[in-house]
Design an enzyme around this catalytic site. Sequence first.
Site, PDB file in Angstrom:
ATOM      1  N   HIS A  79      -5.536   5.690   5.589  1.00  0.00           N
ATOM      2  CA  HIS A  79      -4.277   6.276   5.120  1.00  0.00           C
ATOM      3  C   HIS A  79      -3.944   5.833   3.701  1.00  0.00           C
ATOM      4  CE1 HIS A  79      -1.630   2.714   5.910  1.00  0.00           C
ATOM      5  NE2 HIS A  79      -2.427   2.495   6.926  1.00  0.00           N
ATOM      6  N   ASP A  81      -0.771   5.850   2.246  1.00  0.00           N
ATOM      7  CA  ASP A  81       0.541   5.274   1.964  1.00  0.00           C
ATOM      8  C   ASP A  81       0.579   3.775   2.253  1.00  0.00           C
ATOM      9  OD1 ASP A  81       0.285   5.859   4.788  1.00  0.00           O
ATOM     10  OD2 ASP A  81       2.432   5.514   4.998  1.00  0.00           O
ATOM     11  N   ASP A 142      -3.735  -2.544   3.190  1.00  0.00           N
ATOM     12  CA  ASP A 142      -3.383  -1.638   4.283  1.00  0.00           C
ATOM     13  C   ASP A 142      -2.830  -0.367   3.654  1.00  0.00           C
ATOM     14  OD1 ASP A 142      -2.456  -0.380   6.527  1.00  0.00           O
ATOM     15  OD2 ASP A 142      -0.889  -1.832   6.972  1.00  0.00           O
ATOM     16  N   GLU A 176       1.091   7.255   7.274  1.00  0.00           N
ATOM     17  CA  GLU A 176       0.796   6.530   8.513  1.00  0.00           C
ATOM     18  C   GLU A 176       1.900   5.532   8.828  1.00  0.00           C
ATOM     19  OE1 GLU A 176      -0.867   3.252  11.079  1.00  0.00           O
ATOM     20  OE2 GLU A 176      -0.027   3.105   9.088  1.00  0.00           O
ATOM     21  N   GLU A 177       2.395   4.865   7.796  1.00  0.00           N
ATOM     22  CA  GLU A 177       3.343   3.762   8.003  1.00  0.00           C
ATOM     23  C   GLU A 177       4.682   4.251   8.553  1.00  0.00           C
ATOM     24  OE1 GLU A 177       2.476   0.787   7.911  1.00  0.00           O
ATOM     25  OE2 GLU A 177       0.758   0.600   6.574  1.00  0.00           O
ATOM     26  N   ASP A 199      -8.675   0.781   9.470  1.00  0.00           N
ATOM     27  CA  ASP A 199      -7.288   0.412   9.199  1.00  0.00           C
ATOM     28  C   ASP A 199      -6.915  -0.876   9.928  1.00  0.00           C
ATOM     29  OD1 ASP A 199      -4.701   0.653   8.222  1.00  0.00           O
ATOM     30  OD2 ASP A 199      -4.053   2.024   9.805  1.00  0.00           O
ATOM     31  N   HIS A 381       1.842  -5.790   4.666  1.00  0.00           N
ATOM     32  CA  HIS A 381       3.233  -5.358   4.460  1.00  0.00           C
ATOM     33  C   HIS A 381       4.108  -6.360   3.719  1.00  0.00           C
ATOM     34  CE1 HIS A 381       2.962  -2.329   8.076  1.00  0.00           C
ATOM     35  NE2 HIS A 381       1.926  -2.276   7.273  1.00  0.00           N
TER      36      HIS A 381
HETATM   37 ZN   LIG Z   1      -2.520   0.692   8.063  1.00  0.00          ZN
END
Ligand SMILES: [Zn+2]
Length: 411
Positions: A79, A81, A142, A176-177, A199, A381
């Site tokens: 992904h 984003d 990520d 995705e997030e 991922d 994150h």
């Molecule tokens: Zn991810």
Amino acid sequence: MKQELIERFIRYVKVNTQSDPNSHTCPSTQGQWELARMLVEELKAIGMEDVTIDDNGYVMATLPANTDKNVPVIGFLAHMDTAPEFTGANVNPQIIEQYDGGDIVLNKEQGIILSPNDFPELAHYKGHTLITTDGTTLLGADDKAGIAEIMTAMNYLIQHPEIKHGKVRVAFTPDEEIGRGPHKFDVAKFGAQFAYTVDGGPLGELEYESFNAAEAKITIKGKNVHPGTAKGKMINSIKIAMEFQQQLPAHEAPEHTEGYEGFYHLLSFQGSVEETKLHYIIRDFDREQFEARKAKMKEIAASLAQKYGNDRITLEINDQYYNMREKIEPVRHIVDIAHEAMTNLGIEPKVKPIRGGTDGSQLSYMGLPTPNIFAGGENFHGRYEYISADNMVKAAEVIVEIIKLFEQKAS
Ligand SMILES: [Zn+2]
């Protein structure tokens, strides 16, 4: 391969692709378009075929088969984003060669340090090339690590035509997030029988079980009366909401559960005498237990409705995604092949249930069974996110090895 991975990765993380749950467009943010277009150009440049980008920002491409064997079409996804909860603007990655196992100063002025005292797993990375943030943003490993690894694996196979393989499809997806990654994913157009999301976290992660997930929104209406004359008249919605929460098993909460244990999680509680809103998420690996949790909430709401009046309580439950295991178990060999690929490369596979969901949880129910393999990052994150470039090489090698194994096992 390592230098190529580092260069790609740094190019991708410099584009701010933070997704936005409050946006109604797809992708949710402009930055994702920017990265998507960059990836389209790169896919073409390395020699991928059928490179497409659709109206929703989904990028797809094909590595054509170079064998006559009947090999299933497999896909790899990552992904574009990054998480909404921490800024992804002006990411300024730092490269630490030959990490010595000690403290890493992320930001001198602000005194932000990535230390093995706080993150003991740093010890595994002694001698590695690490990529970190400058302490003010997340890194975006990520899942831009996943993108860089897939891209580099494809380039490797194009440069090494002596390696035989079936048709491979790749896709880079938005949002995705914020849980929308697969919402507009065209499974038929993708045309793969199975896929892997790249991922996961650290080296060796291999996941094919996720939570069953639902959210519950409860609104309780009270009746506000001047407190001096409220006797027998006032109904305080906050107190009814507290009663609701207290009837849930106290130990079945995120802070008390791990492994295969499910929970109810009270995300927010906003109220006044007149009206209180509760927002929960419900999670369980076991489908029956999951249904039982939803039923439990309905029971509590019904009993409070009986006590305080039917129109005082509304409960709305929406399923979000389901445990992909149910859809992957019948094609279990795709997990076994990923396992074998890692073992062949001397990587110890770490199979564990995901206490969350991936795009694969939804895709598996859309007809594309999709387990998840590691991309290599740590501390997703947030500002302490980092990744080992050496393990990014391993991830790219796993992708190549999976593709090889599918060919070897075909006839
Ligand atoms: Zn991810």
